[in-house]
Every structure is written in C-alpha cells, then in structure tokens.
Design a protein around this motif. Structure first.
Motif, PDB file in Angstrom:
ATOM      1  N   ARG A 207     -37.947 128.349  78.884  1.00 12.85           N
ATOM      2  CA  ARG A 207     -37.948 126.959  79.310  1.00 12.85           C
ATOM      3  C   ARG A 207     -37.614 126.058  78.139  1.00 12.85           C
ATOM      4  N   SER A 222     -41.508 115.819  73.832  1.00 11.30           N
ATOM      5  CA  SER A 222     -42.491 116.480  74.683  1.00 11.30           C
ATOM      6  C   SER A 222     -43.222 117.572  73.917  1.00 11.30           C
TER       7      SER A 222
ATOM      8  N   ILE B 349     -49.357 115.209  70.552  1.00 10.37           N
ATOM      9  CA  ILE B 349     -49.701 115.590  71.921  1.00 10.37           C
ATOM     10  C   ILE B 349     -50.989 116.405  71.910  1.00 10.37           C
ATOM     11  N   TYR B 355     -46.503 109.530  74.971  1.00  8.04           N
ATOM     12  CA  TYR B 355     -45.562 108.455  74.659  1.00  8.04           C
ATOM     13  C   TYR B 355     -44.459 108.402  75.703  1.00  8.04           C
ATOM     14  N   GLY B 364     -36.529 110.512  77.813  1.00  9.25           N
ATOM     15  CA  GLY B 364     -37.752 110.782  78.560  1.00  9.25           C
ATOM     16  C   GLY B 364     -37.697 112.069  79.364  1.00  9.25           C
ATOM     17  N   LEU B 365     -36.605 112.251  80.102  1.00  6.71           N
ATOM     18  CA  LEU B 365     -36.549 113.362  81.035  1.00  6.71           C
ATOM     19  C   LEU B 365     -35.397 114.294  80.679  1.00  6.71           C
ATOM     20  N   VAL B 366     -35.502 115.532  81.145  1.00  6.79           N
ATOM     21  CA  VAL B 366     -34.357 116.424  81.088  1.00  6.79           C
ATOM     22  C   VAL B 366     -33.752 116.382  82.488  1.00  6.79           C
ATOM     23  N   GLN B 373     -40.340 121.366  86.551  1.00  5.72           N
ATOM     24  CA  GLN B 373     -40.124 121.692  85.143  1.00  5.72           C
ATOM     25  C   GLN B 373     -40.311 120.475  84.244  1.00  5.72           C
ATOM     26  N   LEU B 377     -43.317 119.825  81.284  1.00  6.51           N
ATOM     27  CA  LEU B 377     -42.584 119.990  80.026  1.00  6.51           C
ATOM     28  C   LEU B 377     -43.448 119.790  78.780  1.00  6.51           C
ATOM     29  N   ALA B 378     -44.375 118.845  78.856  1.00  8.53           N
ATOM     30  CA  ALA B 378     -45.167 118.558  77.657  1.00  8.53           C
ATOM     31  C   ALA B 378     -46.465 119.359  77.632  1.00  8.53           C
ATOM     32  N   LEU B 380     -46.549 122.911  78.522  1.00 14.66           N
ATOM     33  CA  LEU B 380     -46.140 124.273  78.876  1.00 14.66           C
ATOM     34  C   LEU B 380     -47.128 125.352  78.443  1.00 14.66           C
ATOM     35  N   GLU B 394     -47.959 126.409  88.046  1.00 18.62           N
ATOM     36  CA  GLU B 394     -47.055 125.335  87.664  1.00 18.62           C
ATOM     37  C   GLU B 394     -46.693 124.471  88.870  1.00 18.62           C
ATOM     38  N   LYS B 431     -45.591 113.703  83.706  1.00 15.60           N
ATOM     39  CA  LYS B 431     -45.489 114.631  82.578  1.00 15.60           C
ATOM     40  C   LYS B 431     -46.566 114.323  81.548  1.00 15.60           C
ATOM     41  N   TRP B 432     -46.747 113.040  81.274  1.00 12.62           N
ATOM     42  CA  TRP B 432     -47.708 112.679  80.231  1.00 12.62           C
ATOM     43  C   TRP B 432     -49.139 112.758  80.727  1.00 12.62           C
TER      44      TRP B 432
END
Lengths: 332, 525
Positions: A207, A222, B349, B355, B364-366, B373, B377-378, B380, B394, B431-432
């Motif tokens: 990932r 991240s 983190i 943040y 910010g995003l993929v 996913q 992401l932050a 995992l 998940e 995510k955060w």
C-alpha cells in the motif's frame, strides 16, 4: 441498446479486461497464423513461458518501481553483472551453489538499493540515477569477467585452459519438472509474481508503494516513510534482476558480461502493455503477468511463422502503441 | 503637479460593469475601476473578493467576461497575455513569472526577442537590457541565470521587464511579500519614478503601512463588487476596513457545548518561540523566515482560529508544527506537558497530531486510490498488524467513518478522484479521525465544499471538541472564524499581531491586525 453499451462501457472500464484484451488479440493472431497447427501444441506454450521468464522477472521488479512512479533502466545491466558473478562463483571459484546464489542476490539487492538511495536521499530523478547504475553495472560486469564470457573453460596460470564440469545447480535450474511440463525457470518467474502479488495486495508496504506513487506528498504527510518505500522498490527490483541473471547464466551455461543488453526496454514494454501506468500509483503484478505473456506469445507466434527479426521488432513496436492507445481511449 | 484622479489627468484604463463567473459562480459582479496616468491605485479587499480575477481580466488571462474595458478612451478587447503586453500592460506577479534557468537578458526579452529575420540580435538585447536596469539602479551581471539572484533582484528584473515593453499600465500583485524593509524602500522609489514618467500602477497589498505610504487612490472590492473608490487621503483606516468587511454575520453555526472548566484545564499544546525558516534562507535582501516567534497555547476541546491574509504564514505554521518542514521549523513545543520534538509527519502522527492540508487534491488525498485505502492511509499499522492487511477490519473502519460523516459514494471501493469536493474533504477528515488525534490542525476544512457539507463539517468539529480534541483552525472566511473559534490569533507576514478571545473579536479588529496593525487587545484572557 444503451443498456448493452453501458454494459460494455462498464466491462471495458475494468483495467483487467483491457489488459486481457491485448492478450486475446495476440492469441487470435496465433489461432489464425497457427503455422500448421504448431500454435495448438502444448510444447509451444510451455516453451513460450520458459523463454519469457527471464524478462518476466525483470518486469516484476519494474512493476514495483513503476508503481512508485519511478523507472529502473538498470535491470538489464544488473542481470548481466549477476550472470557474471554467479558464473565466476560457481565455475571458477567452485563455491557451493547456495553461497553463489546468496552472494549474487545480495549484489543485485545492493545495486537496486544504491539506485534507490540516490533517488530517495539525494532526490535524483529515477531516470538519471538508474541510467548511471545501468552504465556502472555493465562496466562492473566487464571488469569482473575481464570482458570475456565466463564459461567452463577456466584459464590457468600457465596459459592453458582447464575444463571444469558444470555444477549440478545448472542442470537443476535448466530443466523441466512435473512430467516435463514446466521449466524450473518458469516456476521461479511465477514465484516472483506470487511474491509481488503478496506484497502489493496483502502487505502494508505494498500500500505504501501505491500511495507513494499516487501522491508522494500526501503519502509523506500521512506518515508514510516514502524514502524507505523507494529503497524497497528498487532493492527488490535489484533482487529480481539477480534471480534473472542466475537463470540466464544457467540457460547459457556461461556468464556473458553482455547479457541483458536492452532487456530493460522489453521489461518496460511488458509492464506498460499490462496497463500499469508510467505515471505511478496504479497497476498491479497480475497486469504485468498478462503483459509478459502477451509479449511472449507475440514473439512466439512470429517465430513459429518464421517472421524475420526486422519485421518482428517493427510489429512489436506497433502492438505496444496499439495496446496503450486502446487503454487510454477506454479510460474515460 | 496635477493631483492624480483629477479630471484633467488622462485616464489610462477604465472598466465598467465587469461581470465574470466560473461555472455558475459569480466572482465579479458589476465592477468598475479607473486608472489614471501617474497614479498608484490600490486595489484592496479580503481573500476571495475578486482582486485576482479582475487583474487577470486586465492582463488578458481571462478573456470571457461581460462589461466594457477602455484603454486611453477607446474600447478594447484584450485577447491574450501577449496582446496585453503589446498594449502596454504589464503584470508583476506574486509568484515571479521569470524563467529561472534563463539569463536576465533573455527574460527581459522573453516573447519579444530582438530577432530580425529570425536571428537573435544578442548584442543589442544586452545593450537595451543594460539601459533598463540602469534606470532601476540594478547593477548585476545580466548574462547570469536569474535563479542566481535573490528575490529582491528578481523583483526588479520583473519591473525592468515591464519597462522593456514600455508598459504604461503596471500591475503589482503584492510585490513586497518577499522583501525586507530596505528593499521595500527601494521599490517605492522606483514606483515614484514610474509615476513621474506617466505610468499608472495598480497595486494590490494587504499591508496597511504600505497602502498609505504609496496610494493615491484606493478601490475596495468585496464579494465581487466594487464598494467604492476614494482618494487615500480622504479614506481613513477605519473606513477602509469597514469597506472591506461590511457584511452581516449570520448565526449559522451550531451552538457548541464548550468543554468548560477549560479555563482551568492544562494546555494540550503549547508553542513558544516557534519559527519556520524559508528553504532558501540566506539569500540576502529577502525575508529569512515564513513564521517568526509564534507563541500560543491550546486547551483540550478548544478551537483556536488562525486568521491572516495572503502570505500570513498560517499554513506554514501548521506545516512546521506537523513536521512537514523537518528541521526548518524550530521552537519549543509542549504536548500535554511533555516536550514535543518537531521531527517528521510520521512522528507527529504517532504523538497524536493530525494535519488536514488546504489542498486536498495536491497534498491531502491519493486520488487514484479508493475511499477505504484513503481513510486508512494514515493509520495503516493499525489495520495491518505484523505487516499483513486485515482487509475485513479495514473495510469495517472505512464503513464506520463513511456512515458517521455521511460520505456519499457507491461503495468504499470508489476511487476518491471521482467523488465530489465535499465528499473528498470528508474522506480526508476521516483519514485523520482514524488516527485518533489529540490535536487537529485544520487548514481551510471547508474550502470548495458546498453549504450542506460545510454545516456537517461544523457539526463534526463540535463533536470532536466535545471528545476533547483540540482544533487549530485556519479559515479565510471571517464568519466561519468568528462562529467557530474560541480564540483567534492573527498573523501578518509570519508574525503574530494579535490574539482575541471570541467575545471581543470583531471583523474590524481581525482585519486590522491581519494588515499589520498590532492588535489592541493582545492581552490573553
């Protein structure tokens, strides 16, 4: 009517359908130009897989690297270096097979990791860093081999040649098992595919590879160690190159310092035909498997039909463009 | 000398009834603007007031708009930036518009090379470039690439470029944002020279000092409309600020159950002497820092708002605190009483910081990954113990957030790039949240999000603070700031100029502080 179109749209929007369609197209070619039935023989398919395996191993590493939105131009040279190293260790130095394999793998990993370090730590462009490694590894292969093919004829101090026996590891790898149905080399390739699949689909670091290639800054923010991710990708690519180098040496029964020249381009072509985007963040190893087999069949069909090399190269170029164009237009 | 703005002075440029909208959203509505020869005309307004859009219309970047533009009394339609340059309009951008790798000479003549019959006449270019630079007191080796020069010199090369096209109308968009004091003085002297030679200058600035130092006239835009134009001498600071704000605050923010007793609670995060250096710090003539000596503290469950106009350094403060700038951020930070070392996003983190950046697509995003996913992401490591994914877990986590934040999507497998802006923002927030932060740094959490989603985000912010999460909030929307924050800190060019408790904060006070006037009620409550 529109329903049918929606259905086709949906089906073709799936990346694996697109990757598969290139293969189906090539297979159709094979069925039409079957060279008096040669295409329908099992041995044709078995040999295709064996012949494509060395390239396929390179394509495995290339896939990992391309997913991080990088490129590895050094794969062919590292293959050559590994073939030379392995041959010297087994033929000249008569090391035990496990030691020779371990050392060769480590050397491959070292080459890849070094490229990765130049990219991650010193922010060099992947193209440039691996170009440098490509030239360097080729040089190293020639230096170690003295520019000669490393074969069973070992030069002695008095200028004569002594012929050594081929160690057992050579015949172990270069041989077919399971009732003569599959080459060991092909199994090694499939093992590489499995390894990559586990990494990309099942492991956290897989990932990380996608995230780094998809949006490096977002990944970094991240908390993903993007530098280490690149080291991993290039390091694994180096390892697959070393495996490919060993297989190449075994098949040729010698270590040719020129081995693997321009293989990087074939490997990239295989990844691209599979549908893994060069811009990174997308794709997968099974797509690459499809790409590898597609190119394998193409080469095989052209060779059983006795098409000359010149036409073969031109056709391959056209097929690459067609496959990629097809994938692009269906993307919307 | 005739007063600029008098009728006898030539009007260089005149805009009437300019309207412009982007995909249905009106950004300029009936804007009128005049520029006279020999004047500096300040264009003022808050972020998003429409200043940049207006400039882009004059510069030929936006070519589709309604209304009339007259140049020297004659109607004109500017078709392209190149056309604008031919008409003698030159823009000096905030982000320099020089090609860094090319020499100063080549930059000066970029697009207008002296090349009779296609061959570059390098020697005449050099001679002419020398003349322009002499006018600007610019003594540099013109054959060196411009990247070798400090910002202040680049700034003057840009002005030389304007001279090179013999510009009569020069637009300066915050030209001093990267300059130090003496360099600003130099620029002002050059501007005075330009005025004398009959140029009209449109000048955008967020600095009160600067505005009153050089302005002849001031035009204020607000929410895409012209509020008015006045002589600088006749428009006092208070009046200017009122013109810029002039809006009613509507009660549109959900009432928040304040984590009370907050007065007595310990600080969640405390920041002292916090500075963020510029990456190219050291080049003389330019500011060396993005944020200087910030000091503040936030209690559990508190929302502290950070206000400022463009170039305030608020976002850099957040990036610095989060470790995104590595060791370029320096200062003493305490998290829950324990010293916190600013190191890397990864470290922050783990320590409980989150943040949300102001650019969800860029940082910010993929976008190519799916919702599940992106949400994990932050965090995992939590969903992949020993490195192996537990995919059911998940998906479960993602489903929980998608439900709680009401993310609208066909499934968790939908690619984030295909979601609407509001839903993308919720994914980024999810995510955060999944990292279970103690401190959330939210930079423009409602940017590009529709009203409905905005309200949901406000509501969620209240929930999070009720859980004890501290929020540091940057927003360029004043109502949002006043409606959400318990305290408001104002930065101007990287330095804190004021801190207001919610009760005493007003738009006027905040805007004044954001324009560099030291806040009157800096006393902490």
């Amino acid at each position: 009517m529109t329903k049918a179109r929606d259905f086709f749209g949906l089906v073709f929007s799936k990346p694996w359908v697109r990757a598969l369609s290139a293969l189906v197209f090539v297979a159709l070619l094979g069925i039409i130009f079957n060279a008096e039935g040669t295409f329908f023989k099992w041995s044709t398919h078995r040999d295709m897989l064996r012949q494509v395996s060395v390239y396929g191993m390179l394509a495995c590493g290339m896939t990992l690297v391309i997913i991080t939105s990088g490129i590895d131009l050094s794969v062919g040279s590292v293959l050559g270096l590994s073939a030379v190293l392995f041959s010297i260790a087994t033929l000249h130095l008569a090391w035990p097979a496990w030691l020779a394999i371990a050392v060769t793998l480590l050397a491959g990993i070292a080459c890849g990791t070094l490229s990765g370090a130049m990219i991650a730590r010193f922010r060099m462009q992947p193209f440039v860093a691996t170009l440098a490694m490509m030239v360097f590894a080729r040089g190293a292969a020639k230096y170690l081999s003295g520019g000669q093919k490393v074969s069973t004829a070992v030069a002695q101090a008095d200028g004569t040649y002594k012929y050594v026996d081929l160690p057992r590891i050579f015949s172990l790898i270069d041989h077919r098992i399971l009732g003569d149905n599959i080459a060991v080399v092909a199994l090694i390739f499939l093992g590489c595919v499995l390894l990559c699949w586990l990494l990309l689909a099942k492991l956290r670091w897989g990932r990380y590879l996608y995230a780094t290639g998809g949006n490096e800054e977002a990944a970094r923010l991240s908390g993903i160690p993007t530098g280490a991710v690149k080291l991993l990708a290039y390091g694994l690519s180096g390892m697959f190159c070393a495996l490919a180098g060993i297989c190449q040496a075994v098949q040729e029964q010698q270590g040719d310092p020129e081995a693997g020249t321009s293989y990087e381009l074939t490997a990239i072509a295989m990844v691209v035909i599979g549908g893994t985007s060069l811009s990174g963040g997308r794709g997968g190893i099974l797509f690459t498997l499809l790409g590898v087999v597609t190119i394998g069949y193409l080469e095989k069909i052209l060779s059983i039909n006795a098409v000359g090399e010149a036409s073969r190269l031109m056709l391959t170029g056209i097929i690459i463009v067609a496959a990629v164009l097809f994938q692009k237009t269906k993307k919307a | 000398m005739a007063e600029p703005g008098d009728r006898m002075v030539d009007t260089l440029l005149s805009l009437r009834g300019i309207r412009k909208s982007f995909s249905g959203v009106t950004v300029l509505d009936d804007v009128s603007f005049d520029l006279a020869a020999g004047e500096v005309h300040i264009l003022a307004g808050e972020n998003g007031a429409g200043k940049s859009t207006l400039i882009k219309i004059i510069a030929g970047i936006h070519t589709e708009y309604e209304g009339e533009m007259k140049l020297n009394g004659r109607p004109v339609v500017i078709a392209s930036p190149h056309h604008a340059a031919e008409l003698g309009i030159s823009v000096i951008h905030q982000e320099m518009s020089l090609v860094d790798s090319m020499s100063a000479v080549d930059n000066l003549f970029l697009g207008r090379e002296l090349a009779p019959r296609g061959w570059l006449d390098k020697s005449s270019q050099r001679v002419k470039a020398g003349e322009f630079c002499a006018k600007l007191d610019l003594d540099i080796d013109l054959s060196r690439p411009v990247e070798d020069f400090p910002l202040s010199v680049k700034n003057r090369i840009e002005i030389a470029k304007a001279l090179a096209i013999d510009a009569k109308i020069i637009i300066m968009d915050e030209p001093t944002s990267a300059l130090s004091g003496p360099e600003v003085e130099k620029l002002f002297r050059i501007i005075a020279e330009l005025k004398k030679s009959g140029c009209g200058i449109i000048y955008i600035s967020h600095r009160m000092d600067e505005i009153y130092a050089i302005a002849d006239r001031i035009t204020v835009l607000r929410d895409g409309r012209t509020v008015g134009t006045a002589r600088a001498k006749e428009l006092g600071e208070d009046e200017l600020v009122r013109w810029m704000i002039g809006r009613e605050l509507k009660a549109q923010f959900p009432e928040r159950a304040r984590a009370d007793g907050a007065g007595g609670a310990k600080d969640r995060i405390k920041v002292e002497g916090f500075s963020v250096l510029k990456p190219d710090a050291g080049s003389h003539g330019a500011k060396r820092w993005l944020v200087k000596d910030a000091a503040f503290s936030v209690k559990p469950g508190e929302i502290v708002g950070f206000a400022g106009l463009q170039g305030s350094g608020n976002s850099d403060l957040f990036s610095g605190l989060f470790g995104a700038y590595g060791d370029r951020a320096q200062g003493k930070v305490t998290l829950d009483g324990a010293p916190f070392r600013v190191k890397s996003p990864e470290h922050s983190i783990r320590q409980g910081m989150a943040y949300l950046t102001n650019d969800r697509k860029g940082t910010g995003l993929v976008l190519g990954m799916d919702i599940v996913q992106n949400i994990t992401l932050a965090s995992l490591p939590a969903v992949s113990p020993a490195g192996w994914f537990r995919q059911a877990l998940e998906r479960e986590i993602a489903a929980r957030h998608m439900g709680a934040l009401r993310i609208k999507a066909s499934s968790g497998g939908q690619e984030v790039g295909t979601l609407s802006g509001g839903n993308q923002q919720k994914v980024a927030l999810a995510k955060w949240l999944e990292t279970e932060p103690k401190v959330m740094l939210l930079d423009e959490p409602t940017r590009g999000v529709d009203i409905g989603a905005k309200h949901e985000i406000y509501r969620h912010m209240n929930e999070w603070t009720a859980r004890g999460i501290s929020i540091l909030l940057i927003t360029s929307e004043m109502p949002e700031l006043l409606g959400l924050a318990d305290r408001i800190i104002v930065l101007h060019r990287g330095e804190m100029t004021a801190e207001f408790p919610r009760e005493t904060a007003t738009q006027e006070k905040i805007l004044r502080a954001a324009m560099g006037r030291i806040g009157t009620s800096k006393g902490r409550s």
